[in-house]
Write a protein that holds these residues in place. Structure first.
Motif, PDB file in Angstrom:
ATOM      1  N   HIS A 167       2.263  14.330 -18.386  1.00  0.00           N
ATOM      2  CA  HIS A 167       1.121  13.404 -18.362  1.00  0.00           C
ATOM      3  C   HIS A 167      -0.042  14.018 -17.587  1.00  0.00           C
ATOM      4  O   HIS A 167       0.144  14.659 -16.556  1.00  0.00           O
ATOM      5  CB  HIS A 167       1.521  12.069 -17.707  1.00  0.00           C
ATOM      6  CG  HIS A 167       2.169  11.115 -18.665  1.00  0.00           C
ATOM      7  ND1 HIS A 167       3.094  10.184 -18.269  1.00  0.00           N
ATOM      8  CD2 HIS A 167       2.002  10.942 -20.002  1.00  0.00           C
ATOM      9  CE1 HIS A 167       3.477   9.482 -19.327  1.00  0.00           C
ATOM     10  NE2 HIS A 167       2.840   9.925 -20.388  1.00  0.00           N
ATOM     11  N   ASP A 209      -2.295  12.895 -15.653  1.00  0.00           N
ATOM     12  CA  ASP A 209      -2.483  12.588 -14.226  1.00  0.00           C
ATOM     13  C   ASP A 209      -1.526  13.391 -13.340  1.00  0.00           C
ATOM     14  O   ASP A 209      -1.598  13.317 -12.122  1.00  0.00           O
ATOM     15  CB  ASP A 209      -2.382  11.075 -13.958  1.00  0.00           C
ATOM     16  CG  ASP A 209      -1.068  10.475 -14.409  1.00  0.00           C
ATOM     17  OD1 ASP A 209      -0.492  10.950 -15.406  1.00  0.00           O
ATOM     18  OD2 ASP A 209      -0.604   9.515 -13.764  1.00  0.00           O
ATOM     19  N   HIS A 210      -0.639  14.179 -13.951  1.00  0.00           N
ATOM     20  CA  HIS A 210       0.256  15.071 -13.206  1.00  0.00           C
ATOM     21  C   HIS A 210      -0.001  16.546 -13.510  1.00  0.00           C
ATOM     22  O   HIS A 210       0.293  17.414 -12.698  1.00  0.00           O
ATOM     23  CB  HIS A 210       1.724  14.732 -13.508  1.00  0.00           C
ATOM     24  CG  HIS A 210       2.103  13.370 -13.022  1.00  0.00           C
ATOM     25  ND1 HIS A 210       2.824  13.155 -11.870  1.00  0.00           N
ATOM     26  CD2 HIS A 210       1.788  12.141 -13.507  1.00  0.00           C
ATOM     27  CE1 HIS A 210       2.951  11.844 -11.674  1.00  0.00           C
ATOM     28  NE2 HIS A 210       2.335  11.212 -12.664  1.00  0.00           N
ATOM     29  N   HIS A 222      11.222   9.194 -18.424  1.00  0.00           N
ATOM     30  CA  HIS A 222       9.866   8.612 -18.420  1.00  0.00           C
ATOM     31  C   HIS A 222       9.103   8.985 -19.691  1.00  0.00           C
ATOM     32  O   HIS A 222       8.676   8.114 -20.445  1.00  0.00           O
ATOM     33  CB  HIS A 222       9.168   9.079 -17.158  1.00  0.00           C
ATOM     34  CG  HIS A 222       7.710   8.800 -17.073  1.00  0.00           C
ATOM     35  ND1 HIS A 222       7.204   7.524 -17.032  1.00  0.00           N
ATOM     36  CD2 HIS A 222       6.643   9.647 -17.006  1.00  0.00           C
ATOM     37  CE1 HIS A 222       5.867   7.607 -16.940  1.00  0.00           C
ATOM     38  NE2 HIS A 222       5.512   8.867 -16.943  1.00  0.00           N
ATOM     39  N   ASP A 278       7.432  10.527 -12.139  1.00  0.00           N
ATOM     40  CA  ASP A 278       7.351   9.151 -12.627  1.00  0.00           C
ATOM     41  C   ASP A 278       8.735   8.787 -13.158  1.00  0.00           C
ATOM     42  O   ASP A 278       9.304   9.537 -13.958  1.00  0.00           O
ATOM     43  CB  ASP A 278       6.318   9.019 -13.748  1.00  0.00           C
ATOM     44  CG  ASP A 278       4.890   9.050 -13.209  1.00  0.00           C
ATOM     45  OD1 ASP A 278       4.719   9.083 -11.969  1.00  0.00           O
ATOM     46  OD2 ASP A 278       3.944   9.040 -14.027  1.00  0.00           O
ATOM     47  N   HIS A 296       7.464   3.089 -17.208  1.00  0.00           N
ATOM     48  CA  HIS A 296       7.690   3.134 -15.756  1.00  0.00           C
ATOM     49  C   HIS A 296       8.728   2.103 -15.327  1.00  0.00           C
ATOM     50  O   HIS A 296       8.690   0.952 -15.768  1.00  0.00           O
ATOM     51  CB  HIS A 296       6.389   2.803 -15.015  1.00  0.00           C
ATOM     52  CG  HIS A 296       5.445   3.954 -14.922  1.00  0.00           C
ATOM     53  ND1 HIS A 296       5.545   4.920 -13.955  1.00  0.00           N
ATOM     54  CD2 HIS A 296       4.373   4.285 -15.675  1.00  0.00           C
ATOM     55  CE1 HIS A 296       4.568   5.800 -14.115  1.00  0.00           C
ATOM     56  NE2 HIS A 296       3.846   5.448 -15.155  1.00  0.00           N
TER      57      HIS A 296
HETATM   58 ZN   LIG Z   1       3.730   9.782 -16.231  1.00  0.00          ZN
END
Ligand SMILES: [Zn+2]
Length: 468
Positions: free
Chosen positions: A63, A65-66, A162, A189, A412
């Motif tokens: 993802h 955001d990672h 995830h 996550d 999540h």
């Molecule tokens: Zn994620």
């Protein structure tokens, strides 16, 4: 040993944590901060550490955001290895290029405003070429295979359930300074138990130091089973009305889950085998190809399902259609019979979904199906709120189609699932850091863990460091 928190603390984006041990600097995740265009630009452009001094990056999952600031890390002088699972590497090959494209669009938007104000133009923090270049640095490691990232530091990835390839990162560290062996566990996550395609998050027995996400640290989800039943009802009711189900969905993860659910419902006879299902998104089609490449990340249920019907492909059945070209996509505008159309983007802010919404929101036979959280001020949010008129491509349309929502598909873990996962540590960690959650959610999870007997539970501030 020291750990510094440079992102995804008291918020959910921009995951990056820097571990300094035995004179090595090891970065955990290198995510993009995703906020307003202006704030994102300031936060993402300048890395809060010297990239050239970072020895290795351990990446929990793909993802953005990672992973999304990796091209900038490499461009800024990073020379080490980027260690992750095979599927994460493959998804990054797709997602980092897409991220470069989105950035270019955002920068053009910001620069148009700056030209008007006579301000100097901004450069993108990375380009498509930088994204491609960064892929050279990736090293894929299988789940549950120990790998030495740096002398005295071993990483093992366990399935986090995830998204495809997502991992819980376990670092076994020989700390030379204190002559101690330290196990650091970073949850990445965490997914939910009983989701389709993916295995349940792995329970870890032991940790000395724990970094745990807290996205839903203060909230509960609907059961996953309810999601499939709801999908069945929505599809059948719309089919009876001779309408279409239009689904804005993220190209990676959510689309494949929906396709698999629909495949199961067709096989079990719970929805009509004559109903065509379209995935109309080149990115989702590419992501589905990557899902097909990684059976090592599937749960046993997928193999049992494939054995039972001999189809060999979780993401393909007779009436399943993937439309890649613009011409194929445009043909869907003239579709008069019932169908399910799944398209990106997930919050209906851009992409082909806008055409399908424009063509279908005014017909009460149709259903717009919302399958994920919709950020404020997005078209997706306006639809969830059932506003009577919605604006698409600058024109107003009456929202006469039905609007349905499925909440149980979250990727999540919710509050009780996070606490349940943490309860499986036989030996409680001595230090716990709550990351990746809004402030209230992080504090709520911290309290929950303290009640379970966790000691030294911290909710770090941005830029805060702890010596262990
Ligand atoms: Zn994620």
């Amino acid at each position: 040993m020291k750990i510094e928190f440079h992102g995804a603390v008291r918020t959910v984006t921009g995951s990056q944590h820097l571990l300094i041990v035995n004179d090595y600097k090891i970065l955990l995740d290198c995510g993009l901060f995703q906020g307003s265009r202006k704030e994102s630009y300031a936060r993402n452009q300048h890395l809060p550490y010297n990239a050239a001094e970072v020895d290795a990056l351990v990446l929990s999952h793909a993802h953005i955001d990672h992973s999304g600031n990796i091209p900038n890390l490499v461009k800024s002088g990073f020379q080490g290895d980027i260690v992750c699972t095979y599927a994460t590497r493959d998804l990054c090959a797709l997602m980092l290029r897409d991220s470069a494209k989105i950035q270019q669009y955002d920068i053009e938007y910001l620069n148009r405003k700056r030209v008007r104000k006579g301000e100097p133009l901004l450069e993108p923090y990375y380009t498509m070429a930088d994204a491609v270049e960064s892929l050279k640095y990736f090293i894929g490691i299988g789940y549950e295979r120990a790998y030495e990232v740096m002398p005295g530091v071993q990483v093992t990835f366990y399935d986090a359930g995830h998204i495809l390839g997502s991992a819980i990162v376990v670092l076994d560290i020989e700390d030379r300074e204190t002559k101690r062996d330290i196990r650091l566990v970073f949850s990445g996550d965490l997914g939910r138990p009983d989701r389709v395609i993916l295995r349940d998050p792995t329970f870890i027995d032991e940790a000395d130091v724990l970094l745990i996400e807290s996205t839903y640290g203060n909230r509960q989800h609907e059961a996953t089973e309810a999601a499939k039943d709801k999908l069945e009802n929505i599809v059948n009711e719309t089919y009876k009305r001779n309408g279409k189900v239009i689904v804005p969905a993220f190209a990676v993860g959510r689309t494949q889950e929906l396709v698999y659910h629909l495949h199961q419902l067709v096989e079990s006879g719970d929805i009509s085998s004559k109903l065509p299902v379209y995935v109309d998104s080149p990115m989702a089609i590419d992501a589905t190809g990557i899902y097909r490449l990684h059976p090592e990340a599937y749960d046993e249920e997928v193999f049992a399902f494939l054995d039972s019907n001999g189809s060999g492909d979780p993401f393909g059945f007779d009436m399943m259609r993937y439309t890649r070209s613009t011409a194929q996509s445009k043909e869907l505008n003239f579709l008069r019979e019932p169908a399910v159309i799944i398209s990106a983007s997930g919050m209906a802010e851009a992409g082909r979904i806008l055409h399908h919404l424009k063509n279908n929101v005014e017909d009460p036979r149709n259903t717009v199906l919302i399958v994920g959280w919709q950020a404020p001020h997005t078209l997706g949010r306006r639809i969830v709120e059932k506003q009577s008129k919605v604006r698409i491509f600058g024109e107003e349309y009456m929202l006469r189609a039905q609007v349905a929502t499925i909440n149980g598909l979250s990727a999540h873990a919710d509050r009780s699932e996070l606490l349940e996962w943490a309860a499986h540590f036989k030996k409680r960690p001595q230090h716990t850091y709550i990351v990746h959650g809004e402030e209230d959610a992080s504090h709520a999870l911290a309290d929950g863990l303290r009640n379970q007997g966790f000691k030294d539970v911290n909710v770090p501030q941005l830029g805060q460091g702890y010596i262990l």
